[in-house]
Structure formats: C-alpha cells, structure tokens
Design a protein around this motif. Structure first.
Motif, PDB file in Angstrom:
ATOM      1  N   GLU A 177       1.090  -1.528   0.099  1.00  0.00           N
ATOM      2  CA  GLU A 177      -0.327  -0.106   0.394  1.00  0.00           C
ATOM      3  C   GLU A 177       0.883   0.682   0.274  1.00  0.00           C
ATOM      4  OE1 GLU A 177      -2.612  -0.562   3.364  1.00  0.00           O
ATOM      5  OE2 GLU A 177      -3.628  -2.521   2.024  1.00  0.00           O
ATOM      6  N   HIS A 178       1.985   0.771   0.620  1.00  0.00           N
ATOM      7  CA  HIS A 178       3.049   2.829   0.812  1.00  0.00           C
ATOM      8  C   HIS A 178       3.430   2.806  -0.651  1.00  0.00           C
ATOM      9  CE1 HIS A 178       6.226   4.923   2.294  1.00  0.00           C
ATOM     10  NE2 HIS A 178       5.231   4.685   3.284  1.00  0.00           N
ATOM     11  N   TRP A 179       4.004   1.611  -1.070  1.00  0.00           N
ATOM     12  CA  TRP A 179       4.621   1.605  -2.492  1.00  0.00           C
ATOM     13  C   TRP A 179       3.505   2.131  -3.914  1.00  0.00           C
ATOM     14  CZ3 TRP A 179       9.299   0.468  -4.623  1.00  0.00           C
ATOM     15  CH2 TRP A 179      10.793   0.030  -3.984  1.00  0.00           C
ATOM     16  N   ALA A 180       2.135   1.400  -3.737  1.00  0.00           N
ATOM     17  CA  ALA A 180       1.427   2.022  -4.562  1.00  0.00           C
ATOM     18  C   ALA A 180       0.788   3.462  -3.739  1.00  0.00           C
ATOM     19  CB  ALA A 180       0.167   1.076  -4.151  1.00  0.00           C
ATOM     20  N   ALA A 181       0.614   4.012  -2.946  1.00  0.00           N
ATOM     21  CA  ALA A 181       0.514   5.514  -2.761  1.00  0.00           C
ATOM     22  C   ALA A 181       1.542   6.838  -3.442  1.00  0.00           C
ATOM     23  CB  ALA A 181       0.001   4.978  -1.430  1.00  0.00           C
ATOM     24  N   HIS A 182       2.986   6.021  -2.943  1.00  0.00           N
ATOM     25  CA  HIS A 182       3.771   6.723  -3.330  1.00  0.00           C
ATOM     26  C   HIS A 182       4.781   6.124  -4.683  1.00  0.00           C
ATOM     27  CE1 HIS A 182       3.780   9.078   0.239  1.00  0.00           C
ATOM     28  NE2 HIS A 182       2.965   7.619   0.864  1.00  0.00           N
ATOM     29  N   HIS A 183       4.221   5.683  -5.794  1.00  0.00           N
ATOM     30  CA  HIS A 183       4.863   5.032  -6.748  1.00  0.00           C
ATOM     31  C   HIS A 183       5.207   6.274  -7.465  1.00  0.00           C
ATOM     32  CE1 HIS A 183       1.988   7.732  -9.504  1.00  0.00           C
ATOM     33  NE2 HIS A 183       1.275   7.329  -8.715  1.00  0.00           N
ATOM     34  N   ASP A 184       4.833   7.526  -7.440  1.00  0.00           N
ATOM     35  CA  ASP A 184       6.063   7.894  -7.719  1.00  0.00           C
ATOM     36  C   ASP A 184       7.420   8.503  -7.516  1.00  0.00           C
ATOM     37  OD1 ASP A 184       4.315   9.662  -6.464  1.00  0.00           O
ATOM     38  OD2 ASP A 184       4.569  11.356  -7.389  1.00  0.00           O
ATOM     39  N   ALA A 224       5.127  -8.153 -20.099  1.00  0.00           N
ATOM     40  CA  ALA A 224       3.949  -8.618 -18.774  1.00  0.00           C
ATOM     41  C   ALA A 224       4.316  -8.553 -17.627  1.00  0.00           C
ATOM     42  CB  ALA A 224       3.828 -10.197 -18.937  1.00  0.00           C
ATOM     43  N   GLY A 225       3.862  -8.134 -16.505  1.00  0.00           N
ATOM     44  CA  GLY A 225       4.455  -7.655 -15.044  1.00  0.00           C
ATOM     45  C   GLY A 225       3.724  -8.761 -14.138  1.00  0.00           C
ATOM     46  N   VAL A 226       4.344  -9.648 -13.379  1.00  0.00           N
ATOM     47  CA  VAL A 226       4.047 -10.095 -12.588  1.00  0.00           C
ATOM     48  C   VAL A 226       4.633 -10.386 -10.857  1.00  0.00           C
ATOM     49  CG1 VAL A 226       4.035 -12.149 -11.242  1.00  0.00           C
ATOM     50  CG2 VAL A 226       3.398 -12.253 -13.627  1.00  0.00           C
ATOM     51  N   ASP A 227       3.615 -10.061 -10.372  1.00  0.00           N
ATOM     52  CA  ASP A 227       3.979  -9.393  -8.527  1.00  0.00           C
ATOM     53  C   ASP A 227       2.580 -10.054  -7.989  1.00  0.00           C
ATOM     54  OD1 ASP A 227       5.655  -6.574  -7.768  1.00  0.00           O
ATOM     55  OD2 ASP A 227       4.057  -7.091  -6.293  1.00  0.00           O
ATOM     56  N   LEU A 228       3.437 -10.185  -6.506  1.00  0.00           N
ATOM     57  CA  LEU A 228       2.117 -10.806  -5.751  1.00  0.00           C
ATOM     58  C   LEU A 228       1.480  -9.377  -5.055  1.00  0.00           C
ATOM     59  CD1 LEU A 228       5.101 -12.226  -3.430  1.00  0.00           C
ATOM     60  CD2 LEU A 228       3.686 -13.206  -4.412  1.00  0.00           C
ATOM     61  N   SER A 229       1.833  -8.268  -5.340  1.00  0.00           N
ATOM     62  CA  SER A 229       1.201  -7.176  -4.318  1.00  0.00           C
ATOM     63  C   SER A 229      -0.483  -6.646  -5.431  1.00  0.00           C
ATOM     64  CB  SER A 229       1.781  -5.752  -4.305  1.00  0.00           C
ATOM     65  OG  SER A 229       1.028  -4.755  -3.589  1.00  0.00           O
ATOM     66  N   GLY A 230      -1.885  -6.704  -4.425  1.00  0.00           N
ATOM     67  CA  GLY A 230      -2.508  -6.278  -5.323  1.00  0.00           C
ATOM     68  C   GLY A 230      -2.391  -4.501  -5.378  1.00  0.00           C
ATOM     69  N   PRO A 231      -2.629  -4.391  -4.384  1.00  0.00           N
ATOM     70  CA  PRO A 231      -2.704  -2.662  -4.382  1.00  0.00           C
ATOM     71  C   PRO A 231      -1.673  -2.144  -5.558  1.00  0.00           C
ATOM     72  CG  PRO A 231      -2.496  -3.622  -2.654  1.00  0.00           C
ATOM     73  CD  PRO A 231      -1.795  -4.486  -3.136  1.00  0.00           C
ATOM     74  N   MET A 232       0.104  -2.664  -5.870  1.00  0.00           N
ATOM     75  CA  MET A 232       0.523  -2.335  -6.608  1.00  0.00           C
ATOM     76  C   MET A 232       0.634  -2.441  -7.965  1.00  0.00           C
ATOM     77  SD  MET A 232       4.501  -3.122  -4.789  1.00  0.00           S
ATOM     78  CE  MET A 232       5.783  -1.996  -5.094  1.00  0.00           C
ATOM     79  N   ASP A 248       8.936  -8.895 -16.953  1.00  0.00           N
ATOM     80  CA  ASP A 248       9.394  -8.409 -15.679  1.00  0.00           C
ATOM     81  C   ASP A 248       8.644  -8.706 -14.562  1.00  0.00           C
ATOM     82  OD1 ASP A 248       9.825  -6.269 -13.799  1.00  0.00           O
ATOM     83  OD2 ASP A 248       8.396  -4.844 -14.845  1.00  0.00           O
ATOM     84  N   ILE A 249       9.885  -9.409 -13.985  1.00  0.00           N
ATOM     85  CA  ILE A 249       9.792  -9.974 -12.373  1.00  0.00           C
ATOM     86  C   ILE A 249       9.689  -8.773 -10.917  1.00  0.00           C
ATOM     87  CG2 ILE A 249      10.803 -12.151 -11.021  1.00  0.00           C
ATOM     88  CD1 ILE A 249      12.334 -12.619 -13.573  1.00  0.00           C
ATOM     89  N   GLY A 250       8.923  -9.349 -10.176  1.00  0.00           N
ATOM     90  CA  GLY A 250       8.243  -8.149  -9.109  1.00  0.00           C
ATOM     91  C   GLY A 250       7.688  -6.706  -9.747  1.00  0.00           C
ATOM     92  N   CYS A 251       6.770  -6.979 -10.634  1.00  0.00           N
ATOM     93  CA  CYS A 251       7.081  -5.331 -11.588  1.00  0.00           C
ATOM     94  C   CYS A 251       6.675  -3.956 -10.644  1.00  0.00           C
ATOM     95  CB  CYS A 251       6.013  -5.777 -12.995  1.00  0.00           C
ATOM     96  SG  CYS A 251       3.744  -6.088 -12.248  1.00  0.00           S
ATOM     97  N   GLY A 252       5.715  -5.024 -10.187  1.00  0.00           N
ATOM     98  CA  GLY A 252       5.648  -3.621  -8.410  1.00  0.00           C
ATOM     99  C   GLY A 252       4.151  -1.926  -9.305  1.00  0.00           C
ATOM    100  N   ASN A 253       4.845  -1.618  -9.286  1.00  0.00           N
ATOM    101  CA  ASN A 253       3.940  -0.384  -9.763  1.00  0.00           C
ATOM    102  C   ASN A 253       3.765  -0.175 -11.818  1.00  0.00           C
ATOM    103  OD1 ASN A 253       2.458   0.887  -7.048  1.00  0.00           O
ATOM    104  ND2 ASN A 253       4.630   1.628  -6.867  1.00  0.00           N
ATOM    105  N   ALA A 296      -2.699  -3.156  -8.646  1.00  0.00           N
ATOM    106  CA  ALA A 296      -4.235  -2.490  -9.342  1.00  0.00           C
ATOM    107  C   ALA A 296      -3.552  -0.135  -9.622  1.00  0.00           C
ATOM    108  CB  ALA A 296      -4.575  -1.688  -8.091  1.00  0.00           C
ATOM    109  N   ARG A 297      -2.431   0.404  -9.622  1.00  0.00           N
ATOM    110  CA  ARG A 297      -1.817   1.395  -9.810  1.00  0.00           C
ATOM    111  C   ARG A 297      -0.840   0.968 -10.671  1.00  0.00           C
ATOM    112  NH1 ARG A 297      -2.530   5.729  -7.957  1.00  0.00           N
ATOM    113  NH2 ARG A 297      -2.271   5.054  -5.950  1.00  0.00           N
ATOM    114  N   ALA A 298      -0.253  -0.170 -10.929  1.00  0.00           N
ATOM    115  CA  ALA A 298       0.473  -0.325 -12.476  1.00  0.00           C
ATOM    116  C   ALA A 298      -0.416  -0.181 -13.700  1.00  0.00           C
ATOM    117  CB  ALA A 298       1.679  -2.221 -12.287  1.00  0.00           C
ATOM    118  N   ARG A 299      -1.750  -0.667 -13.715  1.00  0.00           N
ATOM    119  CA  ARG A 299      -2.282  -1.165 -14.364  1.00  0.00           C
ATOM    120  C   ARG A 299      -2.796   0.471 -14.569  1.00  0.00           C
ATOM    121  NH1 ARG A 299      -4.154  -5.243 -11.272  1.00  0.00           N
ATOM    122  NH2 ARG A 299      -3.641  -7.354 -12.182  1.00  0.00           N
TER     123      ARG A 299
END
Length: 271
Positions: free
Chosen positions: A19-26, A75-83, A53-58, A85-88
């Motif tokens: 959530e912190h990474w998604a909120a502060h992606h920039d 294609a990006g793959v990551d564990l993080s749902g919040p990140m 892209d492995i662990g693509c994050g945002n 969502a931000r990536a999309r």
C-alpha cells in the motif's frame, strides 16, 4: 490469483508495504528510476520481443520495456494487489496498450514454457522464499538463448544511504535492510551460485551507480524514509527517529532535492 508459496512476502506486499509503494509510486520511481537505463540497456529488448517483468510493482519498468518492444509485448507479475492496481491505472493513463499485469508468485507461476525472449527486474527478485526454484521457473519461461537481466541491492557500506543509516544504527546492512530481505542478493558469489543452480549460463555481475531522489528537502525525505518498510519494521516509529533521519539527510540537500548516490548489482544471464 495463481498459487502462492511465498506467504510471508505476500502478506507484506498486500498489506502496509504494498500500500505504501502504491500510494507513493512516483516517489519510489524517483528513488530507483535512474537505474532504469542500466537495466534496459543490459536487457537489450528488441522491438518484437516478449518481455517478462518479475516483481513489477507499480509497473514503470514494464511500461518502458513495452515501449522498446513496440511490436511485441511486456507482462508484469507481482505478489502485490495494490501495486498491480496502480500499474494497470498508470499504463491506461499513459496509453501503453501492449502490457498485461498478473498477480502471482514467480516461484510457482505457470508461465508458458519458452514464452518470453527477455526477463528483467528492478529490485524485485530479492524476496524469493526459494530463489533457486524461483529463478528455475523464470528460466523455463524463457526461450532457449533468452536473456535475464536484473538489479539487486548492493551492500550499503560506502554509499550515501549507508552513511545516513550509520547515524541511526551501528550495522545498517543488518539492522535496516536485513540480509534475508532487500540484501539477500547483495553478494555476487551467492548470485552466481543461485543462478547456476537454477540452470542459467553466462552469468555476469557488475556494480552500477545512480542517483536516488528521496524528497524535496531534508524534512520531506526523512518522513518518506521513515515510512519505507524496512526502516519502519526494524527501527519503529518515533519523533526521535524522524529527527535523527532529518539531520542525517540534510547534508545531501542539493539542487532542490535530497540526492543520494547508490550502488546496485546489474546481473545478466542466459537460458
């Protein structure tokens, strides 16, 4: 969502950390973005390549890879749902159409055999529960002769960030980052051992240096650094900590920002 075996990391990246990474992606892209040029050049992405892209994050690197593979896809793959969502949302806002993002654990994700020409990662491969199994799975996802390129954190000693953290603890590598977390691939010998065991060949590892922008000024950078997961987890939250970080980063204020030089390992290999 595909099977998850890295449960502890999944909980972290779908909780506060993600959530912190998604909120502060920039802001995280400002910290890590200067390393992109090394990673993308090492990956040597062709215009028709299929990129993972492995662990693509945002998703900043995924989008940049997609631009280089303009007749291919990324294609990006990551564990993080919040990140994710931000990536999309960022890909849609930027009009990058040849990207997809999926939630999953790279260690066991059912990638198509030989489905990619290039696999890359910007600081997303240091958290595998079983790194040999994970890299073995990534290797199977690459075509024969396919390329792997990634960045992993190098030891903090001798870097500007290490100087900042040395004010806070006598052992910044262990206390702040943890050898089993962000610094799990900080030793080139271990990197070569893991990739060799996973079946990769032509493994190369070299140090690269880039500038990280942590904030507008000392107070802004300190607040952001104090919220970064490893710092928050290992050092807690307090006014005294925030004051100490502010004092530590103030010497690095330059040209309207707090700028820290940082070193990473740039790793490449082939299937």
């Amino acid at each position: 969502m595909a099977e998850i075996v890295n449960v502890q990391q999944s909980e972290a990246w779908n909780g506060y950390e993600g959530e912190h990474w998604a909120a502060h992606h920039d802001r995280y892209d400002a910290v890590n973005g200067d390393f992109n040029r090394f990673l993308l050049d090492e990956a040597a992405i062709g215009e028709r390549d299929r990129v993972l892209d492995i662990g693509c994050g945002n998703g900043q690197v995924t989008r940049l890879a997609a631009e280089r593979a303009r007749f291919g896809a990324a294609a990006g793959v990551d564990l993080s749902g919040p990140m994710l969502a931000r990536a999309r949302s960022l890909a849609a806002a930027e009009g990058v159409a040849n990207v997809t993002f999926e939630q999953g654990d790279a260690q066991v994700f059912p990638f198509p055999e030989g489905g990619f020409d290039v696999a890359l990662s910007r600081f997303g491969v240091m958290f595998f529960a079983d790194p040999v199994a994970a890299f073995g799975n990534v290797r199977r996802a690459l075509r024969h002769g396919g390329r792997l390129a990634f960045l992993s954190m190098a030891p903090l000693d001798g870097t500007d960030l290490g100087t900042v953290f040395s004010v806070l603890t006598s052992s910044p590598d262990h206390t702040v980052a943890g050898h089993d977390g962000p610094l799990s691939l900080a030793d080139p010998a271990r990197i070569r051992e893991i990739l060799g065991a996973a079946g990769f060949r032509d493994v190369s590892c070299r140090a690269v240096e880039a500038e990280q922008v942590w904030g507008r000024d000392a107070a802004d950078a300190a607040a952001f650094l104090a919220g970064w997961g490893p710092v928050r987890h290992n050092l807690g939250e307090s006014g005294e900590l925030l004051e100490a970080i502010t004092k530590a980063v103030r010497p690095f204020e330059r040209d309207g920002a707090v700028r820290l030089r940082s070193t990473a390992w740039l790793v490449s290999a082939r299937r």
